[in-house]
Design a protein around this motif. Structure first.
Motif, PDB file in Angstrom:
ATOM      1  N   LEU A  55     -27.127   3.565  20.048  1.00 46.77           N
ATOM      2  CA  LEU A  55     -27.443   3.454  18.627  1.00 46.77           C
ATOM      3  C   LEU A  55     -28.807   2.814  18.399  1.00 46.77           C
ATOM      4  O   LEU A  55     -29.480   3.109  17.403  1.00 46.77           O
ATOM      5  N   SER A  56     -29.238   1.953  19.310  1.00 46.01           N
ATOM      6  CA  SER A  56     -30.532   1.283  19.157  1.00 46.01           C
ATOM      7  C   SER A  56     -31.686   2.143  19.645  1.00 46.01           C
ATOM      8  O   SER A  56     -32.759   2.167  19.029  1.00 46.01           O
ATOM      9  N   ALA A  57     -31.492   2.846  20.762  1.00 43.40           N
ATOM     10  CA  ALA A  57     -32.597   3.577  21.382  1.00 43.40           C
ATOM     11  C   ALA A  57     -32.750   4.978  20.824  1.00 43.40           C
ATOM     12  O   ALA A  57     -33.864   5.478  20.677  1.00 43.40           O
ATOM     13  N   GLU A  58     -31.635   5.634  20.515  1.00 40.91           N
ATOM     14  CA  GLU A  58     -31.681   7.040  20.125  1.00 40.91           C
ATOM     15  C   GLU A  58     -31.580   7.254  18.620  1.00 40.91           C
ATOM     16  O   GLU A  58     -31.946   8.309  18.119  1.00 40.91           O
ATOM     17  N   LEU A  59     -31.046   6.271  17.913  1.00 41.39           N
ATOM     18  CA  LEU A  59     -30.805   6.404  16.487  1.00 41.39           C
ATOM     19  C   LEU A  59     -31.231   5.118  15.784  1.00 41.39           C
ATOM     20  O   LEU A  59     -31.585   4.133  16.438  1.00 41.39           O
ATOM     21  N   SER A  60     -31.170   5.123  14.461  1.00 42.81           N
ATOM     22  CA  SER A  60     -31.484   3.931  13.669  1.00 42.81           C
ATOM     23  C   SER A  60     -30.301   3.619  12.767  1.00 42.81           C
ATOM     24  O   SER A  60     -30.062   4.322  11.782  1.00 42.81           O
ATOM     25  N   PRO A  61     -29.516   2.595  13.097  1.00 45.59           N
ATOM     26  CA  PRO A  61     -28.411   2.223  12.211  1.00 45.59           C
ATOM     27  C   PRO A  61     -28.935   1.816  10.836  1.00 45.59           C
ATOM     28  O   PRO A  61     -29.907   1.067  10.730  1.00 45.59           O
ATOM     29  N   VAL A  62     -28.305   2.305   9.796  1.00 41.21           N
ATOM     30  CA  VAL A  62     -28.702   1.959   8.432  1.00 41.21           C
ATOM     31  C   VAL A  62     -27.589   1.253   7.664  1.00 41.21           C
ATOM     32  O   VAL A  62     -27.851   0.491   6.732  1.00 41.21           O
TER      33      VAL A  62
END
Length: 673
Positions: free
Chosen positions: A189-196
């Protein structure tokens, strides 16, 4: 009733915990708030079960995003569930492209950026259920590390399949937020995506099974705003501040208390701290993962592995202290731009939030602290040393709020060591055959083993703050020489009664192939720990308890696997072992220790119970034992342990005052008491 047991066992084995309708609608609503304005929204549920999430998304989109044309796709391995899903979709006149089969295998044939949204409640099957060989194959195939469950590869596939402005709506056990085993998901979730948006739904009991869920909304594109974090945990009061619905309160502008299904919950709101130096809205530097490998590399890695294409999971745990952040409410429809949080709290200086939160973190691997933010170099022995980006995704995620962060920073500035620095924290023994080795009725056993091998056993039932009070004369048959530092089984020839007793149970004990495979005797305990250390005084505390119950044992008893312990032999290497033991117990059993745990570790089960495992206890702070303030704590704890001073309200209040003074802080107004 008997038929329910196999059903529950089968659900656990395959991770089948289907999403409740109200929770499905909430997840769909939050995903749509960040879905791209593309006209057509291609949506995948890779473990769709009976289709609840896809059908909920269709209903929510019709009400909130009528301009969107949905192209829905669902995969699942369970043919019966897929039949139910098809029937439900047909009855609702919803067109969905259904696929019965193993998504983990089928995903290799899907093109990159095939979908604009993924909504999923992936199956949760632990390593024990998967089997070691399958777990190793999945780890290699999807670039995972450490202990995995079946949720991890499902999440690992998502980034590659999402379009550049795509969004993930993930429902899974909240244990990924804090446990070491959850590091894979945190890294993805940190490296591949951006939690919102992140919602820890705690002990709301939205599932019929013992599941503590979390909802994560994450986008494929980088977001500038920090991730909004809200949580809901039951509190022991019946005076809710608001008549707002639980789900509406979670997206509201400030923390509050609400009633849901006859229980009162504290809604707490803040922002996400991931342990990295960048704000949570910024994507970390990408690491080589399944999603970032080339098609050729991925094709070489794909193997046929069993999966359960069903739904969620097991027990998760999480809890933080009460909210002191007011945020503008989130808007459930698309009047809120993707990624826009419209929150007053989000307008704070993000660099300051990031630096402050990074300064709070302790290295979860061993409890040691690794360098203060801005300290200009390595800290000397005894100085505060905190971890920033180096900890990466091994760090637990936590909720950041200005008041709590400042309080933690003050504690950090006054911290001499953490528990993990001064002593090794060990779990108790694990026999894997308790019915053979443990009993409180040995006198009734024929043949009864020799008394020399029947050692007193401490379990969680025996522990209160400060002292061990054994609930019964429970003992363990401990077939080791306790005088030797190395684990040495006794010679059964010298203990004929024990030998006869063990031979009666040889079939059960010898069936534990993992014991003998390691070159050990068939009658040994699986995890006997250090036999020679039982005689040394030790601090003992339960694995699971609502409040801390750290006690000092001088009896020489063995500690059971439902407890942890710290030997004074280890503490002596860091100083005066007995004084350090008193200081550890004083901090751990105080209101400050409890509030610190909730803010930094936060592993909560149902009914307010906490997990007191090595990973979390190692982070608890210690003031300098050579100061007058610490001496005051030590003297008071000595009175509790040895002087017979009652642990009453006055004593607890005095302890809380002395511990807070040793760290130069006051307790938060809402700190647990």
């Amino acid at each position: 009733m008997g038929s329910e047991v196999p059903v529950a066992r089968e659900r656990k084995r395959h991770g089948r915990h289907y999403t409740p309708p109200a929770l499905a609608r909430f997840l769909a609503r939050r995903l749509l708030a960040h879905a791209p304005d593309s006209g057509v929204l291609r949506v995948l549920d890779p473990a769709c079960g009976d289709g609840e999430l896809l059908l909920a998304l269709h209903c929510e989109a019709a009400a909130r995003r009528p301009e969107l044309r949905l192209e829905l796709t669902g995969y699942d391995l369970d043919a019966a569930a897929m039949s139910s899903a098809r029937a439900r979709a047909d009855a609702a006149a919803v067109e969905i492209d259904w696929h019965t089969g193993d998504f983990l295998t089928a995903s290799a044939d899907l093109a990159d950026a095939s979908y604009d949204a993924v909504i999923t409640n992936p199956p949760y099957v632990r390593t024990q259920q998967l089997g070691g060989a399958t777990a190793q194959l999945l780890s290699k195939q999807f670039g995972l590390r450490g202990r995995i469950d079946l949720t991890h590869p499902f999440v690992a596939i998502v980034p590659r399949l999402l379009s550049t402005d795509g969004v993930l709506g993930l429902l899974c056990a909240n244990r990924f937020l804090t446990t070491r085993a959850g590091a894979n998901i945190r890294a993805l979730l940190s490296a591949e995506l951006s939690p919102v948006e992140l919602y820890d739904l705690g002990d709301t009991k939205l599932f019929t099974a013992a599941v503590l869920p979390a909802v994560t909304i994450a986008t494929r594109c980088t977001q500038d705003a920090p991730c909004r974090y809200a949580s809901a945990y039951e509190i022991d009061r019946d005076d809710p501040h608001s008549a707002t619905d639980l789900f509406d309160a979670l997206i509201g502008g400030h923390g509050t208390h609400v009633t849901h299904n006859g229980r009162t919950f504290a809604i707490e709101i803040g922002t996400l701290v991931t342990g990295a130096t960048k704000p949570s809205g910024h994507r970390a530097d990408p690491q080589p993962t399944y999603a970032t490998r080339t098609d050729a590399e991925r094709s070489q890695m794909v193997v046929d592995t069993p999966s359960a294409g069903h739904d969620l999971t097991t027990l998760g745990e999480r809890r933080f202290a009460t909210s002191d952040v007011d945020c503008a409410p989130l808007v459930g429809d698309h009047s809120t731009a993707p990624g826009e949080l419209r929150s007053a709290a989000m307008d704070v200086d993000r660099a300051a939030v990031s630096a402050t939160s990074a300064a709070m973190y302790f290295d979860s691997a061993g409890g040691s602290r690794v360098g203060a933010v801005g300290d200009g170099g390595a800290a000397r022995a005894g100085e505060q040393r905190y971890v920033g980006a180096a900890a990466g995704c091994s760090e637990a995620w936590r909720m950041s709020r200005p008041g709590v962060d400042a309080w933690l920073a003050d504690i950090g500035a006054a911290t001499w060591r953490v528990f993990g620095d001064v002593g090794r924290i060990r779990v108790g023994i694990k026999t894997t055959a308790d019915k053979v080795f443990i009993s409180d009725r040995w006198a009734e056993v024929e043949p009864c083993p020799e008394a020399e091998l029947l050692l007193e056993l401490i379990t969680h039932h025996d522990l209160g703050p400060w002292r061990v009070r054994r609930a019964c004369d429970r003992r363990v048959l401990y077939p080791y020489d306790t005088a030797r530092p190395a684990r040495t089984p006794v010679d059964l020839v010298e203990f004929p009664c024990a030998a006869d007793y063990l031979r009666v149970h040889k079939d059960v004990l010898a069936a534990r192939g993992y014991v003998t495979a390691g070159g050990r005797e068939w009658f040994e305990i699986w995890v006997p720990q250090r036999p020679h250390l039982w005689r040394v005084p030790k601090v003992v505390f339960p694995d699971i308890s609502e409040r801390p119950r750290f006690a000092l044992d001088r009896s020489g008893a063995v500690v059971n696997g439902d407890c942890y312990w710290i030997s004074l032999a280890d503490l002596r290497a860091a100083g005066d072992g007995e004084r350090l033991a008193y200081l550890l117990m004083g901090v751990a059993n105080s209101a400050l220790g409890l509030a610190f745990y909730d803010a930094v570790c936060g592993n909560r089960l149902y009914s307010g119970r906490r997990r007191w495992i090595t990973q979390y206890v190692s982070r608890l702070p210690l003031p300098d034992p050579h100061t007058r303030a610490a001496a005051g704590i030590i003297d008071l704890v000595r009175d509790f342990v040895d002087g017979g001073r009652p642990h009453d309200a006055d004593g607890r209040h005095l302890l809380d005052e002395r511990v807070a003074a040793a760290f130069g802080v006051v307790l938060e107004p809402s700190a647990p008491r």
